[in-house]
Design a protein around this motif. Sequence first.
Motif, PDB file in Angstrom:
ATOM      1  N   LYS A   1       0.838  -0.565  -0.011  1.00  0.00           N
ATOM      2  CA  LYS A   1      -0.116  -0.568  -0.309  1.00  0.00           C
ATOM      3  C   LYS A   1       1.067   1.578  -0.101  1.00  0.00           C
ATOM      4  O   LYS A   1       1.883   0.813   0.924  1.00  0.00           O
ATOM      5  CB  LYS A   1      -0.847  -0.124   1.018  1.00  0.00           C
ATOM      6  N   LEU A   2       0.313   2.460  -0.393  1.00  0.00           N
ATOM      7  CA  LEU A   2       1.275   3.653  -0.291  1.00  0.00           C
ATOM      8  C   LEU A   2       1.083   3.929   0.710  1.00  0.00           C
ATOM      9  O   LEU A   2      -0.636   4.354   1.012  1.00  0.00           O
ATOM     10  CB  LEU A   2       0.930   4.247  -2.083  1.00  0.00           C
ATOM     11  N   VAL A   3       1.232   5.034   1.352  1.00  0.00           N
ATOM     12  CA  VAL A   3       1.136   5.881   2.800  1.00  0.00           C
ATOM     13  C   VAL A   3       2.213   7.084   2.681  1.00  0.00           C
ATOM     14  O   VAL A   3       3.204   6.971   1.249  1.00  0.00           O
ATOM     15  CB  VAL A   3       1.817   4.662   3.863  1.00  0.00           C
ATOM     16  N   GLY A   4       1.762   8.011   3.446  1.00  0.00           N
ATOM     17  CA  GLY A   4       2.818   9.039   3.225  1.00  0.00           C
ATOM     18  C   GLY A   4       3.519   8.874   4.683  1.00  0.00           C
ATOM     19  O   GLY A   4       3.889   8.024   5.692  1.00  0.00           O
ATOM     20  N   PHE A   5       4.920   9.276   4.627  1.00  0.00           N
ATOM     21  CA  PHE A   5       6.176   9.584   5.300  1.00  0.00           C
ATOM     22  C   PHE A   5       6.336  10.591   5.675  1.00  0.00           C
ATOM     23  O   PHE A   5       6.075  11.793   4.891  1.00  0.00           O
ATOM     24  CB  PHE A   5       6.698   8.246   5.394  1.00  0.00           C
ATOM     25  N   GLU A   6       6.730  11.100   7.246  1.00  0.00           N
ATOM     26  CA  GLU A   6       7.768  12.017   7.937  1.00  0.00           C
ATOM     27  C   GLU A   6       9.239  11.767   7.718  1.00  0.00           C
ATOM     28  O   GLU A   6       9.017  10.468   8.896  1.00  0.00           O
ATOM     29  CB  GLU A   6       6.879  13.114   8.300  1.00  0.00           C
ATOM     30  N   VAL A   7       9.953  12.450   7.369  1.00  0.00           N
ATOM     31  CA  VAL A   7      11.798  11.860   7.598  1.00  0.00           C
ATOM     32  C   VAL A   7      11.774  12.769   8.915  1.00  0.00           C
ATOM     33  O   VAL A   7      11.316  14.432   9.406  1.00  0.00           O
ATOM     34  CB  VAL A   7      12.533  12.312   6.404  1.00  0.00           C
ATOM     35  N   LEU A   8      12.030  12.219   9.921  1.00  0.00           N
ATOM     36  CA  LEU A   8      12.413  12.802  11.289  1.00  0.00           C
ATOM     37  C   LEU A   8      13.951  13.190  11.080  1.00  0.00           C
ATOM     38  O   LEU A   8      14.417  13.706  12.435  1.00  0.00           O
ATOM     39  CB  LEU A   8      12.538  11.223  12.645  1.00  0.00           C
TER      40      LEU A   8
ATOM     41  N   CYS B   1       6.026   6.937   0.166  1.00  0.00           N
ATOM     42  CA  CYS B   1       6.073   5.163  -0.262  1.00  0.00           C
ATOM     43  C   CYS B   1       5.004   4.149  -0.116  1.00  0.00           C
ATOM     44  O   CYS B   1       3.943   4.538   0.474  1.00  0.00           O
ATOM     45  CB  CYS B   1       7.383   5.441   0.780  1.00  0.00           C
ATOM     46  N   PHE B   2       5.428   3.366  -1.205  1.00  0.00           N
ATOM     47  CA  PHE B   2       5.595   2.208  -0.633  1.00  0.00           C
ATOM     48  C   PHE B   2       5.231   1.112   0.668  1.00  0.00           C
ATOM     49  O   PHE B   2       6.796   0.928   0.900  1.00  0.00           O
ATOM     50  CB  PHE B   2       4.899   0.933  -1.843  1.00  0.00           C
ATOM     51  N   VAL B   3       4.983   0.555   0.867  1.00  0.00           N
ATOM     52  CA  VAL B   3       5.046  -0.574   2.020  1.00  0.00           C
ATOM     53  C   VAL B   3       4.156  -2.377   2.485  1.00  0.00           C
ATOM     54  O   VAL B   3       3.276  -1.630   1.547  1.00  0.00           O
ATOM     55  CB  VAL B   3       4.755   0.281   3.330  1.00  0.00           C
ATOM     56  N   PRO B   4       4.624  -2.746   3.097  1.00  0.00           N
ATOM     57  CA  PRO B   4       3.560  -4.300   2.676  1.00  0.00           C
ATOM     58  C   PRO B   4       1.797  -3.535   4.561  1.00  0.00           C
ATOM     59  O   PRO B   4       2.514  -2.812   4.976  1.00  0.00           O
ATOM     60  CB  PRO B   4       4.265  -5.508   3.765  1.00  0.00           C
ATOM     61  N   LEU B   5       1.083  -4.444   3.653  1.00  0.00           N
ATOM     62  CA  LEU B   5       0.346  -4.445   4.349  1.00  0.00           C
ATOM     63  C   LEU B   5      -0.142  -4.375   5.787  1.00  0.00           C
ATOM     64  O   LEU B   5      -0.764  -3.403   6.009  1.00  0.00           O
ATOM     65  CB  LEU B   5      -1.076  -4.943   3.403  1.00  0.00           C
ATOM     66  N   GLN B   6       0.938  -4.771   6.599  1.00  0.00           N
ATOM     67  CA  GLN B   6       0.791  -5.028   8.155  1.00  0.00           C
ATOM     68  C   GLN B   6       0.956  -3.276   8.211  1.00  0.00           C
ATOM     69  O   GLN B   6       1.506  -3.592  10.193  1.00  0.00           O
ATOM     70  CB  GLN B   6       1.245  -6.496   8.531  1.00  0.00           C
ATOM     71  N   VAL B   7       1.904  -2.929   7.535  1.00  0.00           N
ATOM     72  CA  VAL B   7       3.187  -1.163   8.412  1.00  0.00           C
ATOM     73  C   VAL B   7       1.324  -0.695   9.251  1.00  0.00           C
ATOM     74  O   VAL B   7       1.328  -0.466   8.248  1.00  0.00           O
ATOM     75  CB  VAL B   7       3.354  -1.017   7.807  1.00  0.00           C
ATOM     76  N   GLU B   8       1.473   0.425  10.149  1.00  0.00           N
ATOM     77  CA  GLU B   8       0.293   0.909  10.826  1.00  0.00           C
ATOM     78  C   GLU B   8       1.031   2.329  10.420  1.00  0.00           C
ATOM     79  O   GLU B   8       2.122   2.022  10.015  1.00  0.00           O
ATOM     80  CB  GLU B   8       0.639  -0.233  11.396  1.00  0.00           C
ATOM     81  N   LEU B   9      -0.146   3.095  10.918  1.00  0.00           N
ATOM     82  CA  LEU B   9       0.123   4.708  10.959  1.00  0.00           C
ATOM     83  C   LEU B   9       1.421   4.646  11.866  1.00  0.00           C
ATOM     84  O   LEU B   9       0.990   3.667  13.552  1.00  0.00           O
ATOM     85  CB  LEU B   9      -1.389   5.138  11.362  1.00  0.00           C
ATOM     86  N   ASN B  10       1.651   5.382  12.127  1.00  0.00           N
ATOM     87  CA  ASN B  10       2.473   6.138  13.736  1.00  0.00           C
ATOM     88  C   ASN B  10       4.081   4.741  13.124  1.00  0.00           C
ATOM     89  O   ASN B  10       4.695   5.280  14.314  1.00  0.00           O
ATOM     90  CB  ASN B  10       1.891   6.357  14.983  1.00  0.00           C
ATOM     91  N   GLN B  11       4.096   3.728  12.748  1.00  0.00           N
ATOM     92  CA  GLN B  11       5.142   3.219  12.229  1.00  0.00           C
ATOM     93  C   GLN B  11       6.379   3.363  12.207  1.00  0.00           C
ATOM     94  O   GLN B  11       6.017   4.638  11.529  1.00  0.00           O
ATOM     95  CB  GLN B  11       4.401   1.623  12.128  1.00  0.00           C
TER      96      GLN B  11
ATOM     97  N   ARG C   1       8.206   8.642  10.310  1.00  0.00           N
ATOM     98  CA  ARG C   1       7.209   7.945  10.848  1.00  0.00           C
ATOM     99  C   ARG C   1       6.159   7.521   9.723  1.00  0.00           C
ATOM    100  O   ARG C   1       5.945   8.720   8.329  1.00  0.00           O
ATOM    101  CB  ARG C   1       6.567   8.727  11.261  1.00  0.00           C
ATOM    102  N   VAL C   2       4.970   6.458   9.486  1.00  0.00           N
ATOM    103  CA  VAL C   2       4.401   6.425   8.961  1.00  0.00           C
ATOM    104  C   VAL C   2       2.839   6.894   9.058  1.00  0.00           C
ATOM    105  O   VAL C   2       2.897   7.725   9.993  1.00  0.00           O
ATOM    106  CB  VAL C   2       3.976   4.995   8.862  1.00  0.00           C
ATOM    107  N   CYS C   3       2.731   7.794   7.993  1.00  0.00           N
ATOM    108  CA  CYS C   3       1.199   8.861   8.482  1.00  0.00           C
ATOM    109  C   CYS C   3       0.727   8.656   7.445  1.00  0.00           C
ATOM    110  O   CYS C   3       0.728   8.294   5.714  1.00  0.00           O
ATOM    111  CB  CYS C   3       1.908  10.532   8.336  1.00  0.00           C
ATOM    112  N   SER C   4      -0.893   8.845   7.192  1.00  0.00           N
ATOM    113  CA  SER C   4      -1.885   9.883   6.478  1.00  0.00           C
ATOM    114  C   SER C   4      -1.207  10.193   4.611  1.00  0.00           C
ATOM    115  O   SER C   4      -0.035  10.969   5.142  1.00  0.00           O
ATOM    116  CB  SER C   4      -2.370  10.660   6.884  1.00  0.00           C
TER     117      SER C   4
END
Lengths: 354, 133
Positions: free
Chosen positions: A276-283, A320-330, A344-347
């Motif tokens: 799935k495609l998710v948002g991310f924020e580089v820390l 970015c693309f990540v596997p389906l099991q990756v969760e928000l904020n991971q 961090r994964v985000c919307s």
Amino acid sequence: MPMRTPFYEIHKSLNAKIVDFHGWEMPLQYSGIIDEHANVRKNVGLFDVSHMGRFKIKGPNAYDAIQNLVTNDISKLNDGHGLYSPMCYESGGIVDDVIVYRINKEDFLLVVNASNREKDFQWVIQHSQSSKIENVSDEIALLAIQGPLARNAMQEISESNLELLRPFDLISGDIFQTDCMISRTGYTGEDGFEIFFDSSRVEIWNKIMQSASRFNIKPSGLGCRDTLRLEAGLMLYGNDMDENTTPLEVPLKWTVKLEKEFIGKMALLNGKVNRKLVGFEVLERRIARHGNEVLVDGSKAGFVTSGSFSPTLKKSIGFCFVPLQVELNQLIEIDIEGKLYKARVCSTRFYKRN
Amino acid sequence: MENDKPVVAEEFRFSKEHEWVTIREGLAVIGISDFAQKQLGDIVSIELPKIGNEYKQMQEMAIVDSIKASSDIYCPISGKVVEINEDLLEHPEWLNQSSYELGWMVKIKPSNINEFENLMTKAEYDNFVGKIK
């Protein structure tokens, strides 16, 4: 031969930094990406998007041909209204993402990505079901007016009543006593309009700039168009999706109507979605870029499709693309030129207008 | 206004990778040229080396991210990092706004001051970038 829009000489005269965009010599920036970005979020910006493709599809079979080409459902589309949709191959991979406008039951307008103009035209002709397809990309110019003051700016340049124009509506109107079509659409996450008019009328650019000057309208280039769409969670074909991506892997499930028939439906029904495609924020202090690898629990698990700096949030963001099991904020890691950076994964919706 | 010190224009030297160096109190102060910042566009983040790191002339030392691209910054003179511009980490835009002053990046204790002489003078550098343009 590089391609140019009718406004190329104007961009040059404004000292725009010109870049190659899929064969098009386009303005990347005028005053600067951050300045133009902030101005679209606060006031209003003027964009030349004439490089995009525009096709007319006409005839008694036009409706059926389009309904078969797009994953979204045009059956509820009224005259003078448009919708956003992917077009898929039989494989479920995406040919392009387009806007379909219904002028009337036998007359449609398709707006497609600049990078896919020729490919899409051939694809649509192949599946036209004997309707008449006309490529009007060169004879019609397209300008976008985007920002919270876009409506104020439009009132200065058009006699048309735009109060009643809802998102994705398209009307025949006028600007500076010239016939045009006006839609309430855009690619910035702000209110906005797109104006279709005869491409010989290049003076309209300067007329808009002059008439809307009190709203602090600024010429705005492809650089801020990219950061604006990224903040707004809008996908870009070629970056975030392509022929190897299905609409079910990116946040476009809402455009896939499995209760109707369309090219690619069987593949989407039977295929297994495992990313799935998710948002991310580089820390950390780096900008991730398209193609950077993503690591989950220390193992390669995906890649960055779009990454940039968010001028509004002042953060390094992306998709970015990540596997389906990756969760928000991971927490994930991104490999930027051989070094790992925490993210961090985000919307995907980093910015929502009020 | 008192002006008891004579104003002497500092000598800046330049690398082919568009870093500048000037010598202040025996230390090499390093940044990127105005030409470089204009080419990069809006600079939004930077990574500076650690104090104590040693570099040979033209070894990669830092990274500058603009919205559109990432660029390596090379150490124009060999030596050891003795100070970094911590404020610049919070204000990467200073590289665009003040590339020769607020935008200094690191101070190096040079191991071979003669290398300064190998770098381009301002006139040579202007000629060099004139050809790039």
